[in-house]
Scaffold this motif. Structure first.
Motif, short mmCIF file in Angstrom:
data_model
loop_
_atom_site.label_atom_id
_atom_site.label_comp_id
_atom_site.label_asym_id
_atom_site.label_seq_id
_atom_site.Cartn_x
_atom_site.Cartn_y
_atom_site.Cartn_z
N LEU A 42 0.94 -1.11 0.01
CA LEU A 42 0.05 -0.06 -0.09
C LEU A 42 0.90 1.19 0.04
N GLY A 43 2.07 1.29 0.86
CA GLY A 43 2.77 2.43 0.74
C GLY A 43 3.45 2.77 -0.49
N MET A 44 4.01 1.42 -1.30
CA MET A 44 4.56 1.76 -2.43
C MET A 44 3.63 2.39 -3.49
N SER A 45 2.39 1.60 -3.48
CA SER A 45 1.53 2.07 -4.37
C SER A 45 0.93 3.67 -4.35
N ALA A 46 0.87 4.08 -2.97
CA ALA A 46 0.42 5.53 -2.72
C ALA A 46 1.75 6.28 -3.27
N GLY A 47 3.00 5.90 -2.98
CA GLY A 47 4.15 6.77 -3.55
C GLY A 47 4.12 6.77 -4.98
N ALA A 48 3.73 5.65 -5.49
CA ALA A 48 3.66 5.71 -7.06
C ALA A 48 2.63 6.64 -7.87
N VAL A 49 1.31 6.72 -7.06
CA VAL A 49 0.27 7.68 -7.34
C VAL A 49 0.89 9.12 -7.20
N ALA A 50 1.75 9.47 -5.95
CA ALA A 50 1.81 10.72 -5.72
C ALA A 50 2.85 11.05 -6.81
#
Length: 104
Positions: free
Chosen positions: A12-20
């Protein structure tokens, strides 16, 4: 069960970082894009002293080569870069006004 929670949190942290990261790289508003040639700062020359940079900047404003300018530290230790923005009727491209060699 604990490793599964850790993996989920990491995913979840990696996907949120990718979106940001993607949102920052590609602005969504088209209205914020203006004429690049008039609103973009461009390098107009490199000078040995700040005073020489200011003189060249003022000369460019008087000649309507650009609308505004700023002098900032350059690439070398003893180098000042002239940045110009906008342009008058004869602003085909900013060019350095100094004839002396620049340090660097």
């Amino acid at each position: 069960m604990r490793p599964t929670r850790i993996r989920t949190a990491i995913a979840l942290g990696m996907s949120a970082g990718a979106v940001a990261w993607t949102a920052a790289a590609f602005p969504a508003t088209a209205s914020s894009q203006t004429t690049a040639s008039e609103d973009a700062w461009r390098e107009a020359g490199h000078y040995d002293t700040t005073a020489a940079c200011w003189r060249a900047g003022e000369t460019g404003v008087r000649r309507h080569t650009w609308d505004e300018y700023k002098c900032r530290p350059g690439r070398g230790d003893n180098d000042v870069t002239l940045w110009a923005k906008g342009g008058g009727s004869g602003a085909g491209g900013a060019r350095p006004l100094a004839t002396g060699p620049a340090a660097g």
